[in-house]
Design a protein around this motif. Structure first.
Motif, PDB file in Angstrom:
ATOM      1  N   GLY A 138       0.800  -1.221   0.000  1.00  0.00           N
ATOM      2  CA  GLY A 138       0.000   0.000   0.000  1.00  0.00           C
ATOM      3  C   GLY A 138       0.828   1.264   0.000  1.00  0.00           C
ATOM      4  O   GLY A 138       0.422   2.294  -0.541  1.00  0.00           O
ATOM      5  N   TYR A 141       1.350   3.110  -3.334  1.00  0.00           N
ATOM      6  CA  TYR A 141       0.222   3.559  -4.141  1.00  0.00           C
ATOM      7  C   TYR A 141       0.308   5.033  -4.522  1.00  0.00           C
ATOM      8  O   TYR A 141      -0.132   5.426  -5.593  1.00  0.00           O
ATOM      9  CB  TYR A 141      -1.108   3.260  -3.430  1.00  0.00           C
ATOM     10  CG  TYR A 141      -1.710   1.966  -3.919  1.00  0.00           C
ATOM     11  CD1 TYR A 141      -1.188   0.754  -3.505  1.00  0.00           C
ATOM     12  CD2 TYR A 141      -2.761   1.948  -4.827  1.00  0.00           C
ATOM     13  CE1 TYR A 141      -1.706  -0.451  -3.949  1.00  0.00           C
ATOM     14  CE2 TYR A 141      -3.278   0.755  -5.291  1.00  0.00           C
ATOM     15  CZ  TYR A 141      -2.751  -0.441  -4.849  1.00  0.00           C
ATOM     16  OH  TYR A 141      -3.256  -1.619  -5.305  1.00  0.00           O
ATOM     17  N   SER A 175      -5.777   1.323  -0.976  1.00  0.00           N
ATOM     18  CA  SER A 175      -5.326   0.288  -1.915  1.00  0.00           C
ATOM     19  C   SER A 175      -6.256  -0.915  -1.908  1.00  0.00           C
ATOM     20  O   SER A 175      -6.484  -1.541  -2.947  1.00  0.00           O
ATOM     21  CB  SER A 175      -3.894  -0.143  -1.570  1.00  0.00           C
ATOM     22  OG  SER A 175      -3.824  -0.666  -0.244  1.00  0.00           O
TER      23      SER A 175
END
Length: 273
Positions: A138, A141, A175
């Motif tokens: 994540g 991202y 995410s």
């Protein structure tokens, strides 16, 4: 713009116009509805606009989202039941619009599909690449959103402030939610026989320079299925074409006679930006 965290809702402009046709916009994969703002002023010339906003943590199915949208529309009809409804879906929202339309075809006067993401699973390389997203931590991202920007939009055709808003919106989606909605696109299917049974006219709009999805070939495919349709290719436009300064959706609808003449207001000044 209110924060939407509990359940899907319609964002409503400050001035409600119940005497106008209802324009229901279903957004792309971000689900926020924020990015329609560049088109709202033009659309409000002839419509009472509602924009679907989906909670950032929403991990529901196509069927649940379809039911949520129909519930929201029925609530609007309780206030004014006689006016026509125009259903518009962009990208991810284009898939949702098709689900909604075949679930309740009697509700809608017209439908507009803009760069619908229904081609996603028909392109094996897209399907394969999207599955790798589950392996991306994540924390990457934010960087990934920046790298995706040139594929999502034709940047020279978008103002600096809108670019910043687009990037901010992309980074605001967790995410887990992105992965879930990508999985929904991989699994998306529609009953083509039910699409063929639609009686309303459907406007199919594709960005000719879409670098994210094969939108031109997809609207051409849908045009072979949907019986009453018009197809418009915007040659220089990218995937997020509604953010481009030269694109005005209301003027497109006007110029292609997609509005009922009896409800089309007189526009004294050009709305092309």
């Amino acid at each position: 713009m209110p924060e939407v965290e509990l359940k899907p809702c319609f964002l409503t402009p400050r001035q409600v116009k119940p005497e106008f046709p209802l324009f229901v916009y279903l957004p792309g994969m971000d689900g926020t509805g924020r990015l329609l703002r560049s088109q709202t002023a033009g659309l409000e010339v002839g419509f009472d606009v509602r924009c679907l906003a989906i909670p950032r943590q929403d991990l529901t199915s196509w069927d649940v989202l379809t039911s949520n949208v129909l519930d929201l529309i029925h609530t609007e009809l309780e206030r004014s039941s006689q006016r026509p409804i125009y259903l518009c879906g962009e990208s991810f929202g284009g898939c949702l619009a098709m689900k909604v339309a075949i679930a309740a075809p009697h509700l809608f006067k017209r439908m507009i599909l803009i760069n619908p993401a229904s081609a996603f699973k028909l392109r094996p390389w897209l399907d394969w690449t999207s599955q790798l997203m589950y392996l991306v931590p994540g924390c990457f991202y934010d960087v990934g959103a920046l790298g995706l920007l040139p594929f999502l939009a034709s940047l020279p055709r978008i103002s600096r402030s809108i670019r910043q808003e687009l990037l901010k919106t992309m980074r605001s989606i967790p995410s887990e939610t992105v992965n879930w909605r990508v999985s929904m696109l991989r699994e998306f299917s529609i009953d083509e026989d039910k699409l063929r049974s639609l009686q309303q006219t459907v406007l199919l709009i594709a960005g000719g320079s879409d670098r994210l999805l094969p939108s031109v070939s997809e609207v051409e495919r849908l045009a072979q299925i949907i019986p009453h349709n018009q197809t418009i290719i915007l040659p220089e436009s990218g995937h997020a074409c509604l953010l481009e300064e030269s694109v005005n959706l209301y003027k497109i609808l006007q110029s292609h006679n997609f509005l009922e003449k009896k409800i089309t207001p007189i526009v004294k000044n050009p709305l092309w930006k």
